[in-house]
Design a protein around this motif. Structure first.
Motif, short mmCIF file in Angstrom:
data_model
loop_
_atom_site.label_atom_id
_atom_site.label_comp_id
_atom_site.label_asym_id
_atom_site.label_seq_id
_atom_site.Cartn_x
_atom_site.Cartn_y
_atom_site.Cartn_z
N UNK A 52 44.81 36.94 31.74
CA UNK A 52 43.49 36.26 30.56
C UNK A 52 41.85 36.20 31.23
N UNK A 53 40.67 37.44 31.15
CA UNK A 53 39.71 37.00 31.97
C UNK A 53 38.41 38.02 31.40
N UNK A 54 37.35 37.18 30.54
CA UNK A 54 35.99 38.05 30.32
C UNK A 54 35.64 39.22 31.28
N UNK A 55 34.84 39.59 30.52
CA UNK A 55 35.19 41.54 31.36
C UNK A 55 33.87 40.92 32.13
N UNK A 56 32.39 39.87 32.30
CA UNK A 56 32.07 39.41 33.39
C UNK A 56 32.18 39.17 34.30
N UNK A 58 35.36 39.55 35.29
CA UNK A 58 36.81 40.87 35.86
C UNK A 58 36.43 41.40 37.29
N UNK A 59 36.57 41.31 38.47
CA UNK A 59 36.78 42.37 39.58
C UNK A 59 36.60 43.49 39.10
N UNK A 60 36.12 44.69 39.90
CA UNK A 60 36.67 46.05 40.06
C UNK A 60 37.69 45.72 40.11
N UNK A 61 38.19 44.89 41.30
CA UNK A 61 40.08 45.89 41.99
C UNK A 61 40.69 45.14 41.12
N UNK A 62 40.25 43.88 39.53
CA UNK A 62 40.84 43.71 38.75
C UNK A 62 41.63 44.55 37.31
N UNK A 101 60.38 56.72 26.03
CA UNK A 101 59.39 54.80 25.06
C UNK A 101 58.51 54.27 26.37
N UNK A 102 57.56 54.34 25.88
CA UNK A 102 56.31 53.42 26.47
C UNK A 102 55.64 52.50 25.95
N UNK A 103 55.99 51.82 26.80
CA UNK A 103 55.66 50.04 26.12
C UNK A 103 54.32 49.76 26.37
N UNK A 104 53.44 49.84 24.60
CA UNK A 104 52.50 49.45 25.14
C UNK A 104 51.99 47.99 24.69
N UNK A 105 50.81 48.00 23.68
CA UNK A 105 50.56 46.73 23.36
C UNK A 105 49.46 46.75 22.09
N UNK A 106 48.88 46.26 21.95
CA UNK A 106 47.82 46.43 20.00
C UNK A 106 46.94 45.86 20.57
N UNK A 107 46.54 45.68 21.66
CA UNK A 107 45.15 44.80 21.86
C UNK A 107 43.98 46.33 21.92
N UNK A 146 39.21 39.25 25.82
CA UNK A 146 39.96 38.26 27.27
C UNK A 146 40.45 39.54 27.81
N UNK A 147 40.91 40.34 27.18
CA UNK A 147 41.36 41.57 27.34
C UNK A 147 41.00 43.40 27.64
N UNK A 148 40.52 43.57 28.56
CA UNK A 148 39.11 44.60 28.22
C UNK A 148 40.13 45.51 29.25
N UNK A 149 40.58 45.25 30.30
CA UNK A 149 40.99 45.85 31.34
C UNK A 149 42.81 46.29 30.89
N UNK A 150 43.71 45.31 29.72
CA UNK A 150 44.83 45.69 29.64
C UNK A 150 44.78 46.60 28.49
#
Length: 245
Positions: A70-74, A76-80, A112-118, A125-129
């Motif tokens: 979990x991390x707010x976009x604001x 979230x580091x570039x590397x993260x 089979x690719x395991x993904x997510x509904x996010x 808090x899930x922009x990266x995922x």
């Protein structure tokens, strides 16, 4: 339990070796543990070559490597952001391409690719995922179109909140459980690991022989109804950040 000999791979050979012993004891089937990093194609190639020395061929690939938090976009580091994209999206492509070139192009196979509904809506808090998993779902469709003539089926599996997993713990599942958020899910509960295992088995088996290029959502209807509770999620994120300091 359904007749497959298996190969499990991770960066940590120690962890997959321990898991392999448990699988062999539980099923009586062979299970080969291998070390690889999905971000480094050369390690995937080396692992596949080792596997092919032990087994005549590889028929099924399950892409399950992922990184999330979990991390707010604001905050979230570039590397993260890059790390999650590297593991989830690039790692999925790397593994698919290596298995295609070394195995599936010649005799077909199942991915089979395991993904997510996010990635289906704006998820706090899930922009990266969300970005990484949405890219994998798109990749699934593209590869299904290109590789279908080679008798390769490519599908995605998108689990919802699954109890007893690391993701459940990291992404606020315990908080949601205490706050009775699961009552908002149409099936009024979180899922369990066996339900995801059965879903993966379905996609990997001949039961889904005419399915390719699609995503099977196994979440009890969660993504349709679950709220974006910003304050509660921020509390989970803040608690995690404090613990890691």
């Amino acid at each position: 339990r359904h007749g497959c000999q298996t190969i499990i791979a991770s960066r940590s050979l120690e962890r997959v070796s321990e898991a392999s012993k448990k699988l062999v004891a539980a099923t009586g089937q062979r299970c080969l543990p291998l070390s690889l990093d999905v971000r480094q194609p050369q390690t995937i190639m080396a692992a596949v070559e080792k596997a092919l020395k032990e087994f005549e061929r590889i028929d099924i690939l399950i892409n399950n490597a992922a990184g999330n938090f979990l991390c707010p976009a604001s905050a979230l580091s570039f590397n993260g952001f890059k790390t999650v994209m590297d593991i989830d999206t690039n790692g999925t492509f790397n593994t698919c391409k290596v298995l295609f070139e070394k195995c599936f192009r010649d005799h077909g196979g199942v991915i089979v690719n395991i993904t997510a509904t996010v990635g289906y809506r704006g998820q706090a808090l899930q922009v990266h995922a969300g970005a990484a998993k949405a890219a994998i779902d798109a990749m699934t469709r593209h590869l299904a179109v290109e590789w279908g003539p080679s008798n390769i089926r490519v599908n995605s599996l998108a689990p919802g909140p699954i109890m007893g997993t690391e993701g459940f713990r990291l992404l606020g599942g315990e908080m949601a459980e205490k706050a009775s958020y699961f009552e908002m899910i149409p099936l009024h509960r979180a899922g369990n690991k066996t339900e995801i295992a059965h879903s993966a088995l379905y996609l990997a088996s001949p039961l889904s022989s005419y399915m390719t290029g699609t995503t099977l959502v196994v979440d009890g209807g969660s993504w349709l109804t679950s709220p974006n509770n910003f304050s509660a999620l921020l509390d989970v994120w803040a608690a995690g950040a404090k613990t890691n300091q």
